[in-house]
Design an enzyme around this catalytic site. Structure first.
Site, PDB file in Angstrom:
ATOM      1  N   HIS A 409       0.792  -0.837   0.246  1.00  0.00           N
ATOM      2  CA  HIS A 409      -0.106  -0.108  -0.004  1.00  0.00           C
ATOM      3  C   HIS A 409       1.040   1.368   0.095  1.00  0.00           C
ATOM      4  O   HIS A 409       0.747   2.138  -0.818  1.00  0.00           O
ATOM      5  CB  HIS A 409      -0.812  -0.038   1.204  1.00  0.00           C
ATOM      6  N   GLU A 410       1.710   1.351   0.899  1.00  0.00           N
ATOM      7  CA  GLU A 410       2.758   2.539   1.051  1.00  0.00           C
ATOM      8  C   GLU A 410       3.578   2.675  -0.221  1.00  0.00           C
ATOM      9  O   GLU A 410       3.663   3.950  -0.782  1.00  0.00           O
ATOM     10  CB  GLU A 410       3.557   2.326   2.114  1.00  0.00           C
ATOM     11  N   HIS A 413       1.844   4.717  -2.880  1.00  0.00           N
ATOM     12  CA  HIS A 413       1.999   6.282  -2.722  1.00  0.00           C
ATOM     13  C   HIS A 413       3.254   6.499  -3.654  1.00  0.00           C
ATOM     14  O   HIS A 413       3.308   7.531  -4.334  1.00  0.00           O
ATOM     15  CB  HIS A 413       2.287   6.663  -1.385  1.00  0.00           C
ATOM     16  N   GLU A 437      -4.992   6.604  -2.229  1.00  0.00           N
ATOM     17  CA  GLU A 437      -5.102   5.696  -1.316  1.00  0.00           C
ATOM     18  C   GLU A 437      -5.453   4.220  -1.900  1.00  0.00           C
ATOM     19  O   GLU A 437      -4.903   3.121  -1.751  1.00  0.00           O
ATOM     20  CB  GLU A 437      -6.075   6.000  -0.214  1.00  0.00           C
ATOM     21  N   HIS A 539      -6.494   9.140  12.844  1.00  0.00           N
ATOM     22  CA  HIS A 539      -7.036  10.207  11.891  1.00  0.00           C
ATOM     23  C   HIS A 539      -7.902  11.412  12.490  1.00  0.00           C
ATOM     24  O   HIS A 539      -7.880  12.591  11.888  1.00  0.00           O
ATOM     25  CB  HIS A 539      -7.826   9.654  10.784  1.00  0.00           C
ATOM     26  N   ARG A 548     -11.521   9.862   2.003  1.00  0.00           N
ATOM     27  CA  ARG A 548     -10.601   9.454   0.783  1.00  0.00           C
ATOM     28  C   ARG A 548     -10.445   8.075   1.134  1.00  0.00           C
ATOM     29  O   ARG A 548     -10.386   7.103   0.010  1.00  0.00           O
ATOM     30  CB  ARG A 548      -9.345   9.998   1.108  1.00  0.00           C
TER      31      ARG A 548
HETATM   32 ZN   LIG Z   1      -2.077   5.401   2.277  1.00  0.00          ZN
END
Ligand SMILES: [Zn+2]
Length: 683
Positions: A409-410, A413, A437, A539, A548
């Site tokens: 996932h990271e 980005h 995302e 968050h 998002r």
């Molecule tokens: Zn993320």
């Protein structure tokens, strides 16, 4: 007022004042009035007025446009050049702080934030002088739109109040990230202690204790700061015609209908979620002897926030004798180190024809929680330092299947950053925040398939049959379908707080109203007005919007469907693995390279080969179709949940799942008996 009309009004007043001045010089007050009018003009208008007074020419609208455009380009170029430097310094000081939480690093970070706030405030004032919405140059118009999205919250003019706002944000973030609980004289932190407790411990009362202790030591401590944070956030965006901060944060989606759009999408997923909820309730009911109230207590779903439920998969999987999907033990058997997970993820991306990571990434990233006594912010994140070469990941990685997916996932980005690095400053973003995302998560849809895990030698034997498929889909549903109502509930709460519908007295009550309404969950123990459970979620404490994540959840299945088609996949969508497909990689690269230079609807339309320009859950429903059909055939109780039993609006209490349920029923009975006795005595 229309700018051209405004121009003539000011021009006339100016001429009259100049004439007046000949006979009666300005007073100081009149001069100030004139100056105020002048300052309201756009740059082009100022230029034109000057020009008219020098040459007696009357300019056409076209001339105004050309001049406005010249001014705007000059302003924008200077602005972005300076912005880049400021953002770079923020990123560096933030990195220093997050990888070493010391007071001096916090102070330095706050200093850079204040510098940036002053800069943005000044630029927002200048930016407002441009009538950018009527720019003919569409590129320039878009650049201004994106700039407003970035600095639209720089409207507080009192520097002390700006300072206060930034300070509260920084304090809440630090309070959250350094929260710890004390249990039986042991200090436990969120990562890795509590996370792993919720992943693997199945003791109902122990989990309940941990659940409460975490909330007491994190959210509850932030409670006093939050109302002021909300007031200041709203104050910061009022200057740019946003109704409240929620509206401002939604502006990055470039639509006025986001709340309605998300509701409409969720209404299509709700049926499947409720079936999944019933299935989980039945299975956990057998394990924990739960009452059939139609609701679930929030602490036994394998996650501290009950946001994704896949950690309880093994306890509730439909076919017990099928192979384990969790490859964690295999990874440990192979003696993998955290860095290896990053190599696996990089290989996945390069197999699609995407670029490998630069040397700087490997040298500068933080892959593990340091054991040199440093306190760090462990929340996994990907960083762009805006110089086209420095990209990093910060993550306290453990060798586990879950972390392998987080790494993918990271790294998604990072790939996005790398591919739009050539774009101008304000287009170095995802087409919308959900795109960013979705990108990395999209890879996990491939990486998680048993077929892929077999290919990369993390499972020894590939067994594929209908029972295995249902097991797999249930696992994926616990990660994805369960997340939809959670992400919606979090953001609905934020919007409600910003808009003032939820007042500080009702912060906690409304939090549970949303969580019960959407997720069918209630807290395990009573919650009171002075609890602040939202602040126990990163968050909320860090002020990161949550819409998002809902958007990305929907998008990633849309992306997956499109890329699977490009990779020529045949068969059900849930079996598709785009690994090694250069065609899929090419499509993805083309999308990423655009950054936010075009509207996301346009980017999506092109990406899906004209299928749609909107968020659409049909790919997600298609993915889970076999599970949906299977769930419909199961004998699942039809008991609907009723949140009102738990929400005591009069006394501002949210009742705990079971601890007080029985006593509340009894007290209701006693109340009724007392009433009857009184009644009989009267007659
Ligand atoms: Zn993320």
């Amino acid at each position: 007022m229309n700018c051209t009309i405004m121009f003539y009004v000011v021009l006339l007043s100016l001429i009259s004042r100049v004439l007046t001045e000949k006979y009666a010089p300005y007073t100081e007050e009149q001069f100030q009035l004139w100056l105020d009018d002048w300052n309201q003009l756009t740059h082009a208008e100022m230029h034109l007025i000057t020009k008219i007074f020098w040459s007696d020419e009357i300019a056409s609208d076209d001339e105004i446009d050309v001049l406005e455009s010249e001014f705007a380009t000059k302003f924008y170029d200077e602005y972005t050049e300076q912005s880049k430097l400021i953002v770079q310094s923020i990123m560096l000081s933030r990195w220093r702080l997050y990888t070493n939480l010391t007071l001096i690093n916090k102070k330095n970070y706050e200093k850079s934030i204040m510098l940036s706030a002053n800069f943005s405030q000044e630029k927002l004032r200048e930016l407002k002088k441009f009538d950018w919405r009527s720019f003919k140059d569409s590129n320039l118009k878009r650049a201004f739109l994106r700039a407003v999205i970035v600095i639209g919250d720089s409207g507080i003019s009192d520097s002390q109040r700006v300072h206060k706002w930034k300070q509260i944000k920084s304090d809440m973030n630090t309070m959250y990230t350094t929260s710890k609980i004390i249990y039986k004289n042991k200090t436990l932190s969120l990562e890795p202690n509590l996370t792993s407790v919720f992943q693997s411990n199945r003791n109902y009362t122990f989990l309940r204790t941990m659940w409460k202790l975490w909330r007491d030591s994190s959210g509850k401590k932030l409670a006093k700061l939050y109302p002021e944070y909300i007031n200041l956030s709203n104050e910061a965006v009022k200057d740019y015609d946003f109704k409240d901060y929620g509206e401002y944060s939604r502006s990055s989606f470039e639509t006025n209908n986001l709340p309605d759009d998300l509701d409409e999408i969720y209404s299509q997923l709700e049926g499947l979620y409720k079936l999944l909820h019933r299935y989980v309730r039945k299975k956990l009911g057998e394990i924990y002897k739960l009452k059939n109230t139609g609701l679930l207590p929030a602490h036994i779903l394998g996650d501290l926030w009950a946001q994704q439920w896949h950690n309880i998969f093994e306890d509730i999987k439909p076919y017990k004798n099928k192979t384990l999907l969790d490859v964690t033990s295999k990874m440990r058997e192979k003696n993998m180190a955290p860095r290896d997970l990053f190599l696996i993820a990089e290989e996945f991306y390069t197999s699609l024809g995407l670029d490998p990571l630069p040397e700087t990434f490997w040298n500068n990233s933080l892959f593990e929680k340091p054991n040199d006594g440093r306190e760090v912010n462990c929340h996994a994140s990907a960083w762009d330092f805006y110089d086209g070469k420095d990209f990093r990941i910060k993550m306290c990685t453990t060798v586990s299947m879950n972390d392998m997916f987080v790494v993918h996932h990271e790294m998604g980005h990072i790939q996005y950053y790398m591919n739009y690095k050539h774009q101008p400053f304000h287009f170095k973003e995802g087409a919308n925040p959900g795109f960013h995302e979705a990108l990395g998560d999209l890879m996990t849809l491939s990486v998680m398939t048993p077929g892929h895990l077999y290919k990369i030698k993390l499972i020894d034997e590939l067994v594929e049959d209908e029972e295995q498929d249902i097991n797999f889909l249930l696992f994926m549903a616990l990660r994805n379908i369960a997340f939809a109502p959670f992400s919606l509930a979090v953001e609905k709460w934020r919007w409600s707080v910003f808009s003032g519908n939820t007042t500080p007295d009702n912060y906690n009550l409304d939090w549970w109203k949303f969580r019960c309404k959407y997720q069918g969950l209630v807290p395990p123990v009573d919650r009171f007005q002075d609890d602040f459970d939202p602040g126990s979620k990163y968050h909320i404490a860090a002020g990161v919007p949550y819409d998002r994540y809902f958007v990305s959840l929907i998008l990633k299945f849309q992306f997956h469907e499109t890329l699977c088609k490009a990779s020529n996949h045949k068969g059900p969508l849930f079996k598709c693995d785009i690994y090694q497909s250069k065609e899929a990689g090419k499509k993805l690269k083309h999308m990423m390279e655009k950054g936010s230079s075009e509207s996301w609807n346009k980017v999506l339309y092109e990406f899906t080969d004209g299928k749609t320009d909107k968020l659409d859950p049909s790919a997600m429903l298609e993915y889970f179709k076999p599970l949906h059909e299977w769930l419909l055939k199961q004998d699942l109780s039809e008991n609907e949940w009723n949140c009102n039993d738990y929400l005591d609006l009069k006394n501002n209490i949210v009742h705990g799942y079971d601890t007080n349920f029985a006593s509340r029923q009894t007290s209701k009975l006693i109340e009724m008996l007392a009433f009857l006795i009184v009644l009989f005595n009267i007659f």
